[in-house]
Design a protein around this motif. Structure first.
Motif, mmCIF file in Angstrom:
data_model
loop_
_atom_site.group_PDB
_atom_site.id
_atom_site.type_symbol
_atom_site.label_atom_id
_atom_site.label_comp_id
_atom_site.label_asym_id
_atom_site.label_seq_id
_atom_site.Cartn_x
_atom_site.Cartn_y
_atom_site.Cartn_z
ATOM 1 N N SER A 212 31.264 108.652 -44.538
ATOM 2 C CA SER A 212 31.873 108.058 -44.869
ATOM 3 C C SER A 212 32.405 106.116 -43.834
ATOM 4 O O SER A 212 31.982 106.599 -42.554
ATOM 5 C CB SER A 212 32.824 107.777 -45.589
ATOM 6 O OG SER A 212 33.926 108.632 -44.736
ATOM 7 N N THR A 213 33.077 105.739 -44.347
ATOM 8 C CA THR A 213 33.715 104.589 -43.290
ATOM 9 C C THR A 213 34.777 104.539 -42.375
ATOM 10 O O THR A 213 34.460 104.531 -41.154
ATOM 11 C CB THR A 213 34.753 103.177 -44.400
ATOM 12 O OG1 THR A 213 35.501 104.371 -44.360
ATOM 13 C CG2 THR A 213 33.785 102.480 -44.645
ATOM 14 N N LEU B 120 23.543 106.175 -46.227
ATOM 15 C CA LEU B 120 24.508 105.813 -47.353
ATOM 16 C C LEU B 120 24.572 105.093 -49.049
ATOM 17 O O LEU B 120 25.746 106.190 -50.140
ATOM 18 C CB LEU B 120 25.737 105.032 -47.037
ATOM 19 C CG LEU B 120 26.184 105.737 -45.231
ATOM 20 C CD1 LEU B 120 27.187 104.913 -45.328
ATOM 21 C CD2 LEU B 120 27.088 106.887 -45.678
ATOM 22 N N PHE B 121 23.456 104.038 -48.721
ATOM 23 C CA PHE B 121 23.360 103.706 -50.263
ATOM 24 C C PHE B 121 22.913 104.690 -51.202
ATOM 25 O O PHE B 121 23.113 104.357 -52.392
ATOM 26 C CB PHE B 121 22.638 101.992 -49.945
ATOM 27 C CG PHE B 121 21.991 101.703 -51.235
ATOM 28 C CD1 PHE B 121 23.278 100.798 -52.053
ATOM 29 C CD2 PHE B 121 21.352 101.459 -52.150
ATOM 30 C CE1 PHE B 121 23.077 100.060 -53.623
ATOM 31 C CE2 PHE B 121 20.486 101.181 -52.982
ATOM 32 C CZ PHE B 121 21.447 100.347 -54.031
ATOM 33 N N LYS C 293 22.741 108.265 -51.302
ATOM 34 C CA LYS C 293 23.904 108.776 -51.402
ATOM 35 C C LYS C 293 24.872 108.236 -52.814
ATOM 36 O O LYS C 293 25.644 108.630 -53.505
ATOM 37 C CB LYS C 293 24.991 108.859 -50.084
ATOM 38 C CG LYS C 293 24.048 110.139 -49.518
ATOM 39 C CD LYS C 293 24.976 110.212 -47.947
ATOM 40 C CE LYS C 293 24.216 110.814 -46.801
ATOM 41 N NZ LYS C 293 24.923 111.082 -45.707
ATOM 42 N N LEU C 294 25.484 106.738 -52.427
ATOM 43 C CA LEU C 294 26.361 106.345 -53.501
ATOM 44 C C LEU C 294 26.103 106.570 -54.686
ATOM 45 O O LEU C 294 26.646 106.485 -55.952
ATOM 46 C CB LEU C 294 26.609 105.373 -53.240
ATOM 47 C CG LEU C 294 27.624 105.238 -52.164
ATOM 48 C CD1 LEU C 294 28.180 103.931 -51.523
ATOM 49 C CD2 LEU C 294 28.622 106.034 -51.994
ATOM 50 N N HIS C 295 24.418 106.644 -54.589
ATOM 51 C CA HIS C 295 23.668 105.983 -56.177
ATOM 52 C C HIS C 295 22.462 107.380 -56.768
ATOM 53 O O HIS C 295 23.055 107.473 -58.078
ATOM 54 C CB HIS C 295 22.545 105.237 -55.969
ATOM 55 C CG HIS C 295 23.200 103.194 -56.387
ATOM 56 N ND1 HIS C 295 24.202 103.648 -55.075
ATOM 57 C CD2 HIS C 295 23.115 102.856 -57.480
ATOM 58 C CE1 HIS C 295 24.577 102.087 -55.506
ATOM 59 N NE2 HIS C 295 24.069 101.948 -56.356
#
Length: 338
Positions: free
Chosen positions: A2-3, A332-333, A335-337
């Motif tokens: 993450s960030t 990351l995109f 994983k988020l979806h």
């Protein structure tokens, strides 16, 4: 990741843009107090992070195993009696950063450029710091001086980091069986210099584990952070150290390298490590535009390519296009979806 990955790898830019001089009696005491406070806070923040790394190391675990290792502050304040355990990490990292900044400072003194002592920057990152900076109080008068000042920091920091890397590799141990945790998908990659030194250490210590099977000692973790910061500062763009080096050779080449670096950082951020996106944004800021340094007769007479090549070799030895696996914008995109 993450960030937190973005936060951890934003070392302070070596901004050597000249500022208007301030009377000594009005600024020196206040500046020294601020520098001392920042140094104390940075020493504390890096040491407490090192506590957690040493805790995991003694259990035969990598530095980052669970989410609790990313934000370990509750654990830290419950275990401050183990503060000294964090010293191998903090002293190694701060040593690399200070050697880097004092390399700049001493070169400034040699070329009669007024400069401040280093400002250490504490931060809630995986290293406990955002790096360090010095500020110039007068202009750099020649490209020869620009090259010496820009190159001296990375060279001094790199020289200090080499024995730390060797010692950290020597102390590192094999990973414990069944030590996979919540962050098993998250792996840190190694630059070429660590791969080469690991092979050299293995020659003298045959039981040295491979980098993928290794639990790195906190000294090695700190050294990894130090060489990564060195590589970022050597990017040939803007007012980074590498930008100063390239500008000393040719302002036109500097402009081309800066634009190319920004373009490549955007592409690498999408496919390799999202942190490159942040660096692309930083390099596009107006404050990163390199001030004009005119060529002098001394610049035209003195060869500079030897020092430029040294910086180029250091850049190749320390650079990692993908310092962390699974951290590109695309991944990351996804994983988020999903």
């Amino acid at each position: 990741m993450s960030t937190f990955g973005l936060l951890d790898v934003t070392p302070a830019i070596d901004t050597m843009q000249a500022v208007q001089p301030v009377p000594y009696w009005r600024s020196s005491t206040r500046r020294l107090v601020l520098q001392a406070l920042l140094a104390a806070f940075t020493f504390f923040s890096t040491t407490v992070i090192g506590m957690r790394y040493m805790y995991n190391f003694r259990l035969g675990l990598p530095p980052l195993v669970t989410d609790a290792d990313i934000f370990p502050y509750k654990w830290i304040f419950q275990n401050l009696n183990h503060f000294a355990d964090g010293l191998p990490f903090s002293l190694t990292l701060l040593g690399i950063l200070l050697c880097h900044e004092f390399g700049h400072f001493i070169a400034c003194q040699r070329h009669r450029v007024k400069a401040t002592l280093p400002y250490m920057l504490p931060a809630p990152t995986l290293s406990g710091t955002a790096g360090a900076v010095i500020r110039l109080r007068s202009r750099i008068k020649s490209r020869k001086a620009l090259l010496h000042i820009g190159a001296s920091g990375p060279i001094c920091g790199f020289i200090f980091a080499l024995p730390c890397l060797v010692y950290g590799l020597w102390l590192s141990i094999p990973i414990a069986p069944g030590s996979a945790g919540e962050l098993d998908h998250f792996r840190v990659n190694s630059p070429l210099i660590i791969i080469l030194l690991r092979n050299a250490v293995h020659f003298f210590k045959p039981d040295t584990p491979g980098l993928l099977q290794m639990v790195p000692h906190p000294i090695l973790v700190a050294s990894w952070v130090g060489v990564f910061i060195t590589s970022l500062n050597l990017l040939p763009a803007g007012q980074l150290d590498g930008g100063h080096v390239v500008y000393s050779v040719s302002p036109k080449l500097h402009k081309a390298c800066t634009n190319l670096t920004i373009l490549l950082a955007i592409v690498a951020g999408a496919g390799l490590w999202i942190g490159w996106m942040l660096w692309a944004v930083l390099l596009m800021l107006p404050g990163m535009k390199h001030p004009t340094v005119k060529a002098t007769e001394e610049d035209l007479e003195s060869p500079r390519m030897g020092l430029v090549c040294v910086c180029g070799v250091m850049f190749l030895l320390t650079m990692m296009l993908q310092p962390f696996n699974g951290t590109s914008l695309i991944e990351l995109f996804h994983k988020l979806h999903y």
